[in-house]
Design a protein around this motif. Sequence first.
Motif, mmCIF file in Angstrom:
data_model
loop_
_atom_site.group_PDB
_atom_site.id
_atom_site.type_symbol
_atom_site.label_atom_id
_atom_site.label_comp_id
_atom_site.label_asym_id
_atom_site.label_seq_id
_atom_site.Cartn_x
_atom_site.Cartn_y
_atom_site.Cartn_z
ATOM 1 N N ARG A 1 13.689 7.081 3.111
ATOM 2 C CA ARG A 1 14.560 6.302 2.232
ATOM 3 C C ARG A 1 15.321 5.268 3.052
ATOM 4 O O ARG A 1 15.738 5.540 4.168
ATOM 5 C CB ARG A 1 15.543 7.202 1.490
ATOM 6 C CG ARG A 1 14.863 8.292 0.676
ATOM 7 C CD ARG A 1 15.114 8.314 -0.794
ATOM 8 N NE ARG A 1 16.463 8.336 -1.244
ATOM 9 C CZ ARG A 1 17.098 9.432 -1.665
ATOM 10 N NH1 ARG A 1 16.524 10.614 -1.625
ATOM 11 N NH2 ARG A 1 18.325 9.340 -2.132
ATOM 12 N N ILE A 2 15.513 4.124 2.445
ATOM 13 C CA ILE A 2 16.317 3.060 3.039
ATOM 14 C C ILE A 2 17.551 2.891 2.162
ATOM 15 O O ILE A 2 17.431 2.561 0.982
ATOM 16 C CB ILE A 2 15.555 1.728 3.123
ATOM 17 C CG1 ILE A 2 14.263 1.886 3.912
ATOM 18 C CG2 ILE A 2 16.452 0.646 3.745
ATOM 19 C CD1 ILE A 2 13.340 0.669 3.840
ATOM 20 N N LEU A 3 18.710 3.121 2.752
ATOM 21 C CA LEU A 3 19.976 2.965 2.041
ATOM 22 C C LEU A 3 20.597 1.638 2.463
ATOM 23 O O LEU A 3 20.760 1.376 3.655
ATOM 24 C CB LEU A 3 20.928 4.112 2.391
ATOM 25 C CG LEU A 3 20.386 5.526 2.206
ATOM 26 C CD1 LEU A 3 21.419 6.552 2.670
ATOM 27 C CD2 LEU A 3 19.980 5.774 0.769
ATOM 28 N N GLY A 4 20.938 0.824 1.501
ATOM 29 C CA GLY A 4 21.608 -0.448 1.776
ATOM 30 C C GLY A 4 23.106 -0.253 1.651
ATOM 31 O O GLY A 4 23.626 -0.119 0.547
ATOM 32 N N ALA A 5 23.786 -0.209 2.789
ATOM 33 C CA ALA A 5 25.223 0.081 2.809
ATOM 34 C C ALA A 5 26.039 -1.203 2.932
ATOM 35 O O ALA A 5 25.685 -2.099 3.690
ATOM 36 C CB ALA A 5 25.554 1.013 3.975
ATOM 37 N N CYS A 6 27.140 -1.249 2.183
ATOM 38 C CA CYS A 6 28.001 -2.430 2.203
ATOM 39 C C CYS A 6 29.466 -2.023 2.208
ATOM 40 O O CYS A 6 29.882 -1.155 1.452
ATOM 41 C CB CYS A 6 27.719 -3.290 0.971
ATOM 42 S SG CYS A 6 28.751 -4.773 0.877
ATOM 43 N N PRO B 1 22.523 -6.037 2.928
ATOM 44 C CA PRO B 1 23.505 -5.118 3.490
ATOM 45 C C PRO B 1 23.000 -4.490 4.782
ATOM 46 O O PRO B 1 21.887 -4.788 5.232
ATOM 47 C CB PRO B 1 23.650 -4.065 2.386
ATOM 48 C CG PRO B 1 22.312 -4.036 1.733
ATOM 49 C CD PRO B 1 21.791 -5.457 1.797
ATOM 50 N N CYS B 2 23.783 -3.617 5.350
ATOM 51 C CA CYS B 2 23.373 -2.866 6.538
ATOM 52 C C CYS B 2 22.399 -1.781 6.100
ATOM 53 O O CYS B 2 22.710 -0.987 5.218
ATOM 54 C CB CYS B 2 24.575 -2.213 7.216
ATOM 55 S SG CYS B 2 25.750 -3.385 7.883
ATOM 56 N N ASN B 3 21.239 -1.736 6.693
ATOM 57 C CA ASN B 3 20.258 -0.720 6.331
ATOM 58 C C ASN B 3 20.455 0.546 7.139
ATOM 59 O O ASN B 3 20.671 0.501 8.348
ATOM 60 C CB ASN B 3 18.841 -1.240 6.537
ATOM 61 C CG ASN B 3 18.448 -2.222 5.456
ATOM 62 O OD1 ASN B 3 18.873 -2.103 4.318
ATOM 63 N ND2 ASN B 3 17.636 -3.199 5.814
ATOM 64 N N VAL C 1 14.392 15.531 10.669
ATOM 65 C CA VAL C 1 15.035 14.459 9.908
ATOM 66 C C VAL C 1 15.709 13.497 10.880
ATOM 67 O O VAL C 1 16.508 13.901 11.726
ATOM 68 C CB VAL C 1 16.047 15.028 8.892
ATOM 69 C CG1 VAL C 1 16.769 13.901 8.159
ATOM 70 C CG2 VAL C 1 15.343 15.952 7.904
ATOM 71 N N GLN C 2 15.372 12.239 10.736
ATOM 72 C CA GLN C 2 15.924 11.173 11.565
ATOM 73 C C GLN C 2 16.866 10.331 10.718
ATOM 74 O O GLN C 2 16.540 10.003 9.575
ATOM 75 C CB GLN C 2 14.807 10.266 12.107
ATOM 76 C CG GLN C 2 13.616 10.980 12.710
ATOM 77 C CD GLN C 2 13.948 11.715 13.985
ATOM 78 O OE1 GLN C 2 14.825 11.303 14.729
ATOM 79 N NE2 GLN C 2 13.266 12.814 14.231
ATOM 80 N N VAL C 3 18.005 9.945 11.291
ATOM 81 C CA VAL C 3 18.924 9.013 10.643
ATOM 82 C C VAL C 3 19.078 7.834 11.592
ATOM 83 O O VAL C 3 19.427 8.017 12.761
ATOM 84 C CB VAL C 3 20.298 9.663 10.355
ATOM 85 C CG1 VAL C 3 21.247 8.646 9.732
ATOM 86 C CG2 VAL C 3 20.139 10.878 9.450
ATOM 87 N N GLU C 4 18.791 6.642 11.093
ATOM 88 C CA GLU C 4 18.800 5.443 11.929
ATOM 89 C C GLU C 4 19.622 4.348 11.243
ATOM 90 O O GLU C 4 19.529 4.171 10.032
ATOM 91 C CB GLU C 4 17.372 4.962 12.173
ATOM 92 C CG GLU C 4 16.522 6.008 12.875
ATOM 93 C CD GLU C 4 15.046 5.690 12.849
ATOM 94 O OE1 GLU C 4 14.425 5.800 13.919
ATOM 95 O OE2 GLU C 4 14.511 5.345 11.777
ATOM 96 N N PHE C 5 20.353 3.622 12.039
ATOM 97 C CA PHE C 5 21.218 2.560 11.548
ATOM 98 C C PHE C 5 20.807 1.227 12.138
ATOM 99 O O PHE C 5 20.546 1.139 13.344
ATOM 100 C CB PHE C 5 22.675 2.826 11.958
ATOM 101 C CG PHE C 5 23.232 4.086 11.384
ATOM 102 C CD1 PHE C 5 23.972 4.054 10.212
ATOM 103 C CD2 PHE C 5 23.016 5.304 12.001
ATOM 104 C CE1 PHE C 5 24.478 5.225 9.672
ATOM 105 C CE2 PHE C 5 23.519 6.480 11.469
ATOM 106 C CZ PHE C 5 24.253 6.434 10.297
ATOM 107 N N MET C 6 20.830 0.197 11.311
ATOM 108 C CA MET C 6 20.628 -1.150 11.810
ATOM 109 C C MET C 6 21.794 -1.484 12.738
ATOM 110 O O MET C 6 22.944 -1.231 12.388
ATOM 111 C CB MET C 6 20.597 -2.144 10.653
ATOM 112 C CG MET C 6 20.376 -3.576 11.081
ATOM 113 S SD MET C 6 20.471 -4.720 9.689
ATOM 114 C CE MET C 6 22.229 -4.764 9.408
ATOM 115 N N ASP C 7 21.493 -2.062 13.894
ATOM 116 C CA ASP C 7 22.537 -2.468 14.835
ATOM 117 C C ASP C 7 23.033 -3.855 14.439
ATOM 118 O O ASP C 7 22.293 -4.830 14.527
ATOM 119 C CB ASP C 7 21.976 -2.491 16.250
ATOM 120 C CG ASP C 7 23.014 -2.838 17.301
ATOM 121 O OD1 ASP C 7 24.126 -3.267 16.940
ATOM 122 O OD2 ASP C 7 22.697 -2.689 18.488
#
Length: 130
Positions: free
Chosen positions: A55-60, A80-82, A93-99
């Motif tokens: 899943r890709i979450l678009g965070a704002c 937004p920040c993915n 389970v991997q959690v990754e954040f756009m830098d």
Amino acid sequence: MGTKYGFGKTVVSSFEAAIEKVTQELQKEGFGVLTDIDVAATLKKKLNQDMPPYRILGACNPPLAHRALEAEPSIGLLLPCNVVVRQDDAGKVQVEFMDPNAVLDLVAKPEINRLASEVRQKLERVLQAL
């Protein structure tokens, strides 16, 4: 786990629990999830291809987004920040954040450059069709 364009880690939880936790923690920092793209479900539906949950979450964060948009109206192209929550082939389970700093640098990989060129061509055709 890190790349030139992101950072993250493996979490010890179920996939759904990781989604819930990431969402809660983002909220604590003033972020809401504007978009939730179920990549695995989309690929199954459109291509009949199976893959682990992804899943890709678009965070704002509205106040920060507002400041960025006032300073540079075109910055919306980068919002937004993915945040990616995915299960790998081993079931982890991997959690990754756009830098966010990645906007200041290029991804130095030839395959990405080729892909970027393809995307650019597609966007130019879209523009020409308008």
